[in-house]
Design a protein around this motif. Structure first.
Motif, PDB file in Angstrom:
ATOM      1  N   TYR A  64     -18.850  55.676 -10.251  1.00  0.00           N
ATOM      2  CA  TYR A  64     -20.223  55.446 -10.699  1.00  0.00           C
ATOM      3  C   TYR A  64     -21.175  56.158  -9.753  1.00  0.00           C
ATOM      4  O   TYR A  64     -21.104  55.993  -8.532  1.00  0.00           O
ATOM      5  N   ASP A  65     -22.069  56.964 -10.319  1.00  0.00           N
ATOM      6  CA  ASP A  65     -23.068  57.703  -9.546  1.00  0.00           C
ATOM      7  C   ASP A  65     -24.360  56.886  -9.533  1.00  0.00           C
ATOM      8  O   ASP A  65     -25.067  56.799 -10.537  1.00  0.00           O
ATOM      9  N   VAL A  66     -24.659  56.272  -8.391  1.00  0.00           N
ATOM     10  CA  VAL A  66     -25.781  55.351  -8.268  1.00  0.00           C
ATOM     11  C   VAL A  66     -27.101  56.090  -8.459  1.00  0.00           C
ATOM     12  O   VAL A  66     -27.315  57.184  -7.912  1.00  0.00           O
ATOM     13  N   ASN A  67     -27.995  55.493  -9.222  1.00  0.00           N
ATOM     14  CA  ASN A  67     -29.305  56.069  -9.537  1.00  0.00           C
ATOM     15  C   ASN A  67     -30.305  55.632  -8.463  1.00  0.00           C
ATOM     16  O   ASN A  67     -30.754  54.485  -8.440  1.00  0.00           O
ATOM     17  N   GLY A  68     -30.667  56.543  -7.572  1.00  0.00           N
ATOM     18  CA  GLY A  68     -31.568  56.224  -6.481  1.00  0.00           C
ATOM     19  C   GLY A  68     -33.004  55.976  -6.895  1.00  0.00           C
ATOM     20  O   GLY A  68     -33.808  55.491  -6.085  1.00  0.00           O
ATOM     21  N   ASN A  69     -33.358  56.305  -8.125  1.00  0.00           N
ATOM     22  CA  ASN A  69     -34.714  56.039  -8.613  1.00  0.00           C
ATOM     23  C   ASN A  69     -34.842  54.645  -9.217  1.00  0.00           C
ATOM     24  O   ASN A  69     -35.938  54.229  -9.583  1.00  0.00           O
ATOM     25  N   ASP A  70     -33.746  53.958  -9.325  1.00  0.00           N
ATOM     26  CA  ASP A  70     -33.750  52.589  -9.803  1.00  0.00           C
ATOM     27  C   ASP A  70     -33.743  51.660  -8.588  1.00  0.00           C
ATOM     28  O   ASP A  70     -33.508  52.098  -7.453  1.00  0.00           O
ATOM     29  N   THR A  71     -33.956  50.392  -8.794  1.00  0.00           N
ATOM     30  CA  THR A  71     -33.899  49.440  -7.688  1.00  0.00           C
ATOM     31  C   THR A  71     -32.447  49.079  -7.398  1.00  0.00           C
ATOM     32  O   THR A  71     -31.590  49.103  -8.299  1.00  0.00           O
ATOM     33  N   PRO A  72     -32.137  48.742  -6.147  1.00  0.00           N
ATOM     34  CA  PRO A  72     -30.768  48.294  -5.848  1.00  0.00           C
ATOM     35  C   PRO A  72     -30.350  47.101  -6.689  1.00  0.00           C
ATOM     36  O   PRO A  72     -29.201  47.022  -7.144  1.00  0.00           O
ATOM     37  N   GLU A  73     -31.284  46.173  -6.904  1.00  0.00           N
ATOM     38  CA  GLU A  73     -30.975  44.990  -7.700  1.00  0.00           C
ATOM     39  C   GLU A  73     -30.554  45.369  -9.107  1.00  0.00           C
ATOM     40  O   GLU A  73     -29.578  44.831  -9.652  1.00  0.00           O
ATOM     41  N   ASN A  74     -31.280  46.296  -9.708  1.00  0.00           N
ATOM     42  CA  ASN A  74     -30.968  46.659 -11.089  1.00  0.00           C
ATOM     43  C   ASN A  74     -29.693  47.486 -11.174  1.00  0.00           C
ATOM     44  O   ASN A  74     -28.920  47.337 -12.130  1.00  0.00           O
ATOM     45  N   GLN A  75     -29.460  48.362 -10.184  1.00  0.00           N
ATOM     46  CA  GLN A  75     -28.212  49.123 -10.196  1.00  0.00           C
ATOM     47  C   GLN A  75     -27.009  48.195 -10.076  1.00  0.00           C
ATOM     48  O   GLN A  75     -25.997  48.383 -10.748  1.00  0.00           O
ATOM     49  N   LEU A  76     -27.123  47.181  -9.239  1.00  0.00           N
ATOM     50  CA  LEU A  76     -26.039  46.207  -9.144  1.00  0.00           C
ATOM     51  C   LEU A  76     -25.816  45.523 -10.488  1.00  0.00           C
ATOM     52  O   LEU A  76     -24.672  45.365 -10.934  1.00  0.00           O
ATOM     53  N   ALA A  77     -26.901  45.142 -11.149  1.00  0.00           N
ATOM     54  CA  ALA A  77     -26.777  44.465 -12.448  1.00  0.00           C
ATOM     55  C   ALA A  77     -26.105  45.374 -13.470  1.00  0.00           C
ATOM     56  O   ALA A  77     -25.269  44.923 -14.270  1.00  0.00           O
ATOM     57  N   ILE A  78     -26.454  46.667 -13.458  1.00  0.00           N
ATOM     58  CA  ILE A  78     -25.847  47.600 -14.406  1.00  0.00           C
ATOM     59  C   ILE A  78     -24.363  47.768 -14.121  1.00  0.00           C
ATOM     60  O   ILE A  78     -23.526  47.751 -15.046  1.00  0.00           O
ATOM     61  N   ILE A  79     -24.006  47.929 -12.845  1.00  0.00           N
ATOM     62  CA  ILE A  79     -22.588  48.091 -12.492  1.00  0.00           C
ATOM     63  C   ILE A  79     -21.803  46.840 -12.882  1.00  0.00           C
ATOM     64  O   ILE A  79     -20.686  46.920 -13.413  1.00  0.00           O
ATOM     65  N   ARG A  80     -22.393  45.675 -12.646  1.00  0.00           N
ATOM     66  CA  ARG A  80     -21.725  44.430 -13.043  1.00  0.00           C
ATOM     67  C   ARG A  80     -21.508  44.398 -14.554  1.00  0.00           C
ATOM     68  O   ARG A  80     -20.460  43.945 -15.038  1.00  0.00           O
ATOM     69  N   ARG A  81     -22.481  44.874 -15.320  1.00  0.00           N
ATOM     70  CA  ARG A  81     -22.310  44.897 -16.776  1.00  0.00           C
ATOM     71  C   ARG A  81     -21.206  45.861 -17.181  1.00  0.00           C
ATOM     72  O   ARG A  81     -20.435  45.591 -18.106  1.00  0.00           O
ATOM     73  N   TRP A  82     -21.137  47.017 -16.506  1.00  0.00           N
ATOM     74  CA  TRP A  82     -20.027  47.927 -16.763  1.00  0.00           C
ATOM     75  C   TRP A  82     -18.695  47.211 -16.551  1.00  0.00           C
ATOM     76  O   TRP A  82     -17.779  47.304 -17.375  1.00  0.00           O
ATOM     77  N   GLN A  83     -18.600  46.498 -15.444  1.00  0.00           N
ATOM     78  CA  GLN A  83     -17.347  45.795 -15.149  1.00  0.00           C
ATOM     79  C   GLN A  83     -17.061  44.711 -16.179  1.00  0.00           C
ATOM     80  O   GLN A  83     -15.912  44.535 -16.595  1.00  0.00           O
ATOM     81  N   GLU A  84     -18.097  44.000 -16.581  1.00  0.00           N
ATOM     82  CA  GLU A  84     -17.918  42.965 -17.607  1.00  0.00           C
ATOM     83  C   GLU A  84     -17.453  43.568 -18.926  1.00  0.00           C
ATOM     84  O   GLU A  84     -16.754  42.907 -19.719  1.00  0.00           O
ATOM     85  N   ASN A  85     -17.823  44.827 -19.163  1.00  0.00           N
ATOM     86  CA  ASN A  85     -17.391  45.521 -20.383  1.00  0.00           C
ATOM     87  C   ASN A  85     -16.055  46.227 -20.205  1.00  0.00           C
ATOM     88  O   ASN A  85     -15.619  46.967 -21.100  1.00  0.00           O
ATOM     89  N   GLY A  86     -15.407  46.015 -19.057  1.00  0.00           N
ATOM     90  CA  GLY A  86     -14.042  46.513 -18.880  1.00  0.00           C
ATOM     91  C   GLY A  86     -13.881  47.678 -17.932  1.00  0.00           C
ATOM     92  O   GLY A  86     -12.757  48.148 -17.721  1.00  0.00           O
ATOM     93  N   ALA A  87     -14.957  48.202 -17.347  1.00  0.00           N
ATOM     94  CA  ALA A  87     -14.857  49.375 -16.483  1.00  0.00           C
ATOM     95  C   ALA A  87     -14.151  49.034 -15.176  1.00  0.00           C
ATOM     96  O   ALA A  87     -14.383  47.976 -14.591  1.00  0.00           O
ATOM     97  N   GLU A  88     -13.310  49.945 -14.729  1.00  0.00           N
ATOM     98  CA  GLU A  88     -12.669  49.855 -13.413  1.00  0.00           C
ATOM     99  C   GLU A  88     -13.135  51.058 -12.593  1.00  0.00           C
ATOM    100  O   GLU A  88     -12.868  52.206 -12.949  1.00  0.00           O
ATOM    101  N   PHE A  89     -13.850  50.787 -11.497  1.00  0.00           N
ATOM    102  CA  PHE A  89     -14.421  51.838 -10.659  1.00  0.00           C
ATOM    103  C   PHE A  89     -13.619  52.008  -9.369  1.00  0.00           C
ATOM    104  O   PHE A  89     -13.195  51.020  -8.761  1.00  0.00           O
ATOM    105  N   GLU A  90     -13.456  53.275  -8.947  1.00  0.00           N
ATOM    106  CA  GLU A  90     -12.774  53.564  -7.682  1.00  0.00           C
ATOM    107  C   GLU A  90     -13.749  53.669  -6.518  1.00  0.00           C
ATOM    108  O   GLU A  90     -13.402  53.305  -5.391  1.00  0.00           O
ATOM    109  N   PHE A  91     -14.935  54.227  -6.754  1.00  0.00           N
ATOM    110  CA  PHE A  91     -15.936  54.302  -5.688  1.00  0.00           C
ATOM    111  C   PHE A  91     -17.312  54.488  -6.282  1.00  0.00           C
ATOM    112  O   PHE A  91     -17.474  54.736  -7.490  1.00  0.00           O
TER     113      PHE A  91
END
Length: 290
Positions: A64-91
């Motif tokens: 996952y390529d973190v979006n630096g123009n977004d807030t850390p809080e929102n990026q965490l929420a988006i990554i969590r949603r990816w994981q909830e939808n089945g995504a497996e991230f390596e880094f």
């Protein structure tokens, strides 16, 4: 972009890969649908599922390529949603190409430029703000390093950035685990390309720190369309010859729908799916993982 079309085309391309390729394959997902230009509204669950369904079908992992123009809080929420939808991230790739002058001397006319960023701001302000939220994911952070680029006077344009980053990762005493990111584009295929920069960077990094070439490609417009697939594979092959176990290389780009004849993408509507370059890349990776 048209994510429904992207995933249909990606499915066509993935179907041509050997099963052993998927055991060694990652797909890079941007923090906005166009890297640091778009935000959460562009990643509704339904669009995430189009990608994670393919991940489940073929068995690769993602970064996952973190979006630096977004807030850390929102990026965490988006990554969590990816994981909830089945995504497996390596880094997590921590933003992209902040070493460019458009950030250090901010060109606010560009949608991805929302603030000034230099190496010190990156390591002392931006990264700690994101660690405070993203550490909970327990994923390695891959940090921005700059490719070798000569100035008109023959110096290394980005030497200062890399010196700062090498000092940072060498002296960091936090719990975070790091890798190094490079983007390696060949823009004049008639001149020798500096592939040895990978070795020089490795020699300056802490021992066993992995390197991820998360973008690479041939961007020389003078390369004839019919030669672009061969030149693309040659560039990938040269890069791989300098990589080691645990490193990554990611072909850029899986899909685009540009109408200017740009042959960079592995899939494109012009071809109804897989492009000639995509076929060449598939054949190359199949030869590596038989």
């Amino acid at each position: 972009y048209n994510i429904a079309q992207q995933t249909v085309f990606a499915d066509q391309l993935f179907a041509e890969l050997n099963q052993s390729v998927f055991e060694n394959m990652v797909l890079r997902i941007p923090g906005g649908t166009r890297s640091q230009k778009d935000f959460e509204q562009d990643w509704p669950d339904a669009k995430m599922k189009l990608w994670t369904d393919l991940q489940e079908k073929y068995g690769y992992t993602m970064v996952y390529d973190v979006n630096g123009n977004d807030t850390p809080e929102n990026q965490l929420a988006i990554i969590r949603r990816w994981q909830e939808n089945g995504a497996e991230f390596e880094f997590l790739e921590m933003m992209t190409e902040y070493y460019l002058p458009k950030f250090s001397k901010p060109d606010m006319s560009k949608p991805e430029v929302t603030r000034k960023v230099d190496a010190t701001i990156y390591t002392e302000e931006i990264l700690p703000a994101f660690y405070n939220h993203l550490d909970s994911l327990q994923l390695p952070y891959y940090l921005i390093f700059a490719p070798a680029k000569k100035t008109k006077m023959g110096g290394d344009r980005y030497a200062g950035w890399n010196e700062h980053m090498i000092d940072y990762v060498s002296n960091h005493d936090g719990p975070q685990k790091f890798g190094a990111v490079l983007h390696l584009y060949q823009k004049d295929y008639t001149k020798p390309y500096d592939y040895a920069q990978i070795d020089r960077l490795r020699g300056a990094l802490p021992a066993n720190m992995p390197i991820a070439i998360t973008e690479l490609g041939v961007l020389d417009a003078s390369v004839p369309m019919e030669d672009h697939p061969t030149e693309s594979v040659r560039h990938i092959q040269e890069v791989i010859s300098h990589l080691q176990k645990g490193d990554y290389v990611m072909d850029q780009v899986l899909y685009h729908d540009y109408r200017n004849g740009n042959p960079m993408a592995d899939t494109h509507p012009t071809y109804g799916g897989v492009s000639p370059k995509g076929t060449a890349v598939v054949n190359y990776y199949n030869s590596l993982f038989k």
